[in-house]
Structure formats: structure tokens, C-alpha cells
Design a protein around this motif. Sequence first.
Motif, PDB file in Angstrom:
ATOM      1  N   ALA A   1      30.586  34.791 -41.187  1.00 22.96           N
ATOM      2  CA  ALA A   1      31.825  34.781 -40.399  1.00 22.96           C
ATOM      3  C   ALA A   1      31.616  35.263 -38.962  1.00 22.96           C
ATOM      4  N   GLU A   2      30.729  36.256 -38.805  1.00 20.62           N
ATOM      5  CA  GLU A   2      30.609  36.906 -37.491  1.00 20.62           C
ATOM      6  C   GLU A   2      29.441  36.372 -36.672  1.00 20.62           C
TER       7      GLU A   2
ATOM      8  N   VAL B   1      25.879  39.865 -45.613  1.00 16.28           N
ATOM      9  CA  VAL B   1      26.930  39.792 -44.588  1.00 16.28           C
ATOM     10  C   VAL B   1      26.308  40.116 -43.242  1.00 16.28           C
TER      11      VAL B   1
ATOM     12  N   GLY C   1      41.473  30.196 -40.468  1.00 19.21           N
ATOM     13  CA  GLY C   1      40.696  29.111 -41.066  1.00 19.21           C
ATOM     14  C   GLY C   1      39.376  29.617 -41.590  1.00 19.21           C
TER      15      GLY C   1
ATOM     16  N   SER D   1      37.237  41.553 -47.858  1.00 22.42           N
ATOM     17  CA  SER D   1      37.157  40.135 -48.250  1.00 22.42           C
ATOM     18  C   SER D   1      35.870  39.822 -49.014  1.00 22.42           C
TER      19      SER D   1
ATOM     20  N   LYS E   1      36.831  34.722 -33.646  1.00 23.57           N
ATOM     21  CA  LYS E   1      35.499  34.197 -33.974  1.00 23.57           C
ATOM     22  C   LYS E   1      34.994  33.241 -32.883  1.00 23.57           C
TER      23      LYS E   1
ATOM     24  N   SER F   1      34.478  32.280 -41.183  1.00 26.08           N
ATOM     25  CA  SER F   1      35.885  32.491 -40.845  1.00 26.08           C
ATOM     26  C   SER F   1      36.122  31.929 -39.453  1.00 26.08           C
TER      27      SER F   1
ATOM     28  N   ASP G   1      27.650  35.455 -45.989  1.00 28.77           N
ATOM     29  CA  ASP G   1      28.885  35.513 -45.206  1.00 28.77           C
ATOM     30  C   ASP G   1      28.500  35.503 -43.728  1.00 28.77           C
TER      31      ASP G   1
ATOM     32  N   LEU H   1      35.235  33.117 -49.377  1.00 33.42           N
ATOM     33  CA  LEU H   1      34.435  33.993 -50.242  1.00 33.42           C
ATOM     34  C   LEU H   1      34.938  33.956 -51.685  1.00 33.42           C
TER      35      LEU H   1
ATOM     36  N   ASN I   1      41.025  30.352 -44.772  1.00 33.70           N
ATOM     37  CA  ASN I   1      40.488  31.511 -44.033  1.00 33.70           C
ATOM     38  C   ASN I   1      39.141  31.932 -44.629  1.00 33.70           C
ATOM     39  N   GLY I   2      38.502  32.875 -43.977  1.00 34.27           N
ATOM     40  CA  GLY I   2      37.180  33.319 -44.420  1.00 34.27           C
ATOM     41  C   GLY I   2      37.221  34.086 -45.730  1.00 34.27           C
ATOM     42  N   SER I   3      38.316  34.770 -45.989  1.00 36.01           N
ATOM     43  CA  SER I   3      38.461  35.498 -47.257  1.00 36.01           C
ATOM     44  C   SER I   3      38.547  34.502 -48.403  1.00 36.01           C
TER      45      SER I   3
ATOM     46  N   ILE J   1      33.936  43.983 -44.620  1.00 37.70           N
ATOM     47  CA  ILE J   1      35.379  43.804 -44.827  1.00 37.70           C
ATOM     48  C   ILE J   1      35.636  43.634 -46.330  1.00 37.70           C
TER      49      ILE J   1
HETATM   50  C1  LIG Z   1      32.209  39.370 -42.211  1.00 36.03           C
HETATM   51  C2  LIG Z   1      33.563  38.836 -42.479  1.00 36.03           C
HETATM   52  N1  LIG Z   1      33.801  38.213 -43.643  1.00 36.03           N
HETATM   53  C3  LIG Z   1      34.998  37.698 -43.954  1.00 36.03           C
HETATM   54  C4  LIG Z   1      36.051  37.798 -43.088  1.00 36.03           C
HETATM   55  C5  LIG Z   1      37.393  37.290 -43.505  1.00 36.03           C
HETATM   56  O1  LIG Z   1      37.813  36.220 -42.750  1.00 36.03           O
HETATM   57  P1  LIG Z   1      39.367  35.890 -42.572  1.00 36.03           P
HETATM   58  O2  LIG Z   1      39.942  36.914 -41.673  1.00 36.03           O
HETATM   59  O3  LIG Z   1      39.354  34.535 -41.962  1.00 36.03           O
HETATM   60  O4  LIG Z   1      39.965  35.889 -43.929  1.00 36.03           O
HETATM   61  C6  LIG Z   1      35.870  38.428 -41.861  1.00 36.03           C
HETATM   62  C7  LIG Z   1      37.007  38.493 -40.947  1.00 36.03           C
HETATM   63  O5  LIG Z   1      37.090  38.820 -39.874  1.00 36.03           O
HETATM   64  C8  LIG Z   1      34.595  38.971 -41.545  1.00 36.03           C
HETATM   65  O6  LIG Z   1      34.374  39.596 -40.396  1.00 36.03           O
END
Ligand SMILES: Cc1ncc(COP(=O)(O)O)c(C=O)c1O
Length: 375
Positions: free
Chosen positions: A160-161, A132, A194, A89, A187, A182, A158, A65, A60-62, A87
Motif C-alpha cells: 500500500a505504501e 508490509v 480504493g 487492516s 497514496k 491501497s 502489503d 487484505l 480499499n486496501g483493507s 495498520i
Molecule cells: C500498509 C497499509 N496497509 C493497508 C492499508 C489500508 O488501506 P485502506 O485505507 O485503503 O483501507 C493502509 C492504509 O493506509 C496501509 O498503510
Amino acid sequence: MMSPHGSVPVNSPLLDGNEEKYLVECIRTGWISSEGPYVKQFEQQFAARVGRKHGVAVSNGSAALDAAVVALGIGAGDEVILPTSTIISCAAPIVRAGAKPVLVDCDPRIWNMVVEQIEARITPRTKAIMVVHIFGLPVDMDPVLALARKHGLKVIEDAAEVIGQTYRGKPCGSFGDISTFSFYSNKHVTTGEGGMVVTDDPALAGRCRSLRNLCFKPEQRFVHDDLGWNFRLSNLQAALGVAQLERLDKSVAIKRRMGARYTELLAGTRGIQLPVTSTPYADNIYWVYGLVLGDDVPFDAKEAMARLAKLGIGTRPFFWPMHEQPVFRRMGLFGGERYPAAERIARRGFYIPSGMALSDGQIERSAVAVKEILR
Ligand SMILES: Cc1ncc(COP(=O)(O)O)c(C=O)c1O
């Protein structure tokens, strides 16, 4: 992700390409664990798409990181600068590594970190800047990269978005020493759950690969010089990822159409601030369509979301700032620190249905409902 009573879900993925075909193939061949061939294929194709040499798929995205922070050797005594409006994370891996998160506020219009606040937060202990990109618009990267060069800092990006987004024409995710993604179901590319770490540095990629897989010694399994995690992505998830990546341009176009339609329907509505359509360096890809209530509206985001729920419209709040997190306050972090823009949008910001599978009718219903609660 159908919701009951014909309501409009806040998220709804679109899986109408090769997702089913590739998943069936995994099941028929028995390749369901992380050993399967789709993992490598997804890593290579995704890394290439964002202009990087190496991709390391994780759970996952967390996790991405966490791996990024540890791979960069960030630890006790180090400081990492990041936005407060994000977030957990992002901040958690820094704290877990024994380092100190150092915050900056967000821009009240773009909702991204205020780049101009970074330099004043740099100390001799600063090791990295964690950028981010929030809600579909990238952070202004050029000044961040210039600062990182000037002060010898690493950049963790980051992204993810902003899968499929660019900054001045270059893919988001191509800017960090390590960049992370993420693939959660909301997403632009989803594998259900993932994530991925991307980099051009083979040593960092190797370190992330090792961290992802419990730091097994390559020459002797079940012997470990270091502690890692099981952050592996399964072949089933990677199969979804490969299919999703094939349609990324289409997905970005769908989200841009959604954003444009919402803006058309909501423009001029009293009491709400709409997302910024474009900046000098990017056009919004609307990971989500966020709204911020004006100060003249006599209720907050919580109340707005409750009213919208009654009308069958799914919503989510904006991020709650890191400096206001009970867990960090308890650890003695961020005492007395104030970040007014982040505090304001946390209380007055929320997003409305933004899923990939949203129909025109659902967009219209959501916009009508937003106008209704503000009347
Ligand atoms: C900016 C950002 N970073 C990290 C994450 C964490 O990703 P995940 O939910 O896959 O762990 C998110 C999750 O939505 C996010 O928006």
C-alpha cells in the motif's frame, strides 16, 4: 484538502492530469458503477505496471487484505507472521478468518519488520508471512522469499505504501503469492478510496473476483456457495486510477524531491531521527516523511504533534503496535508480548506534511516548525 488558517495539511493529493477528463467521460456516458470500462483498464494497466498477470480492483486496501487472506484459504488453526508495527487492516483479516496473527518487531532505523525474527516464529501451523512495506522503503524480500520456500509458506505482500517503489530493481507488489495495494488519497496512486489485489495465479485472482462480488455463482445469479463481500470499485474511482497511473513516475519523483528537501533542511537537527534515504536494495520514495524523537527530548510524539498543530503544521502519529491494541488484548491475543522498537516508535514517531501537492514553501515552513519545537 485545504486546511484552515493557511496551515500546512498533512496530505494533499495532486489531480492535475487526466483525472477530470476521465471522470467527466464517466458522467457523460453514465458508466458510474463497477461495470464500467475503466475498472478493467485500471486492473490491467496497474497489474502490468507492477509486473503481475492479474489485478482485481477492490474498494480499499483493507478489503484487499481481507480478500487476500480468505483467497489463500487461511482459516482456523492457521498462523500468519506479520509486523506488530502496522495498520490494523493487516491483522484484522487474519483474526476475522479465525487464524492467529504472530508478530515480529520492527527495525528501529528502517521501521520495517525485522526479517531475522521471522524464522523463530514459524511453527507447524504457520501458513503465511505477511510482509508490509512501511513508509516508502521496502522490506528485504530475498530472505523472506527464501524462508517461505524453505518452509512451504505463502507470502502476502502489503504494498500500500510503496506504489512505484522497487526492491533490487523489481516492482514492489511483484513478490507475494498475493500482493495488495491501497489507493487512499494519501497514496502515490489515489482513487480517493480504493485498493487492488494482484497475483500471477489465475485461480487466486478468480477467487478474489468472486469474493469481491458476494460470491455470486457464475451460472446462477443470487445463488451463493460461499460468503463474500461487496468490495467493488466504481468506474468513477477507476477513472481516477487510470489518470493517476499515467503520472506515477512523476509522482514518485515529486515525493523523492520532497524527501530530499526535508532531509536537507532537517539534517543535523538535534533530537530527531530522520528517515533512511536508501538501503542496499532501494531508495526511499517517502510515502510519508517520518520523524522519531530522540530519547533526550523531554516530550513524546503526542506533545510534538500538539506543538506543531499550534504552529499550523499537520501531522499523524506512527502506527500503534498490534500487540498493544485493546481489541486484540481483549481477545486474549499477545498477552505479555513485548516488541521494544515498535513500542518506542509508536510513542516517539510521527510524520509531517507529506502530500503530493506540498509546495516548496510549505516544506520549508514545516521544517522550520520542527526545528522550532525542538529548540
Ligand atoms: C500498509 C497499509 N496497509 C493497508 C492499508 C489500508 O488501506 P485502506 O485505507 O485503503 O483501507 C493502509 C492504509 O493506509 C496501509 O498503510
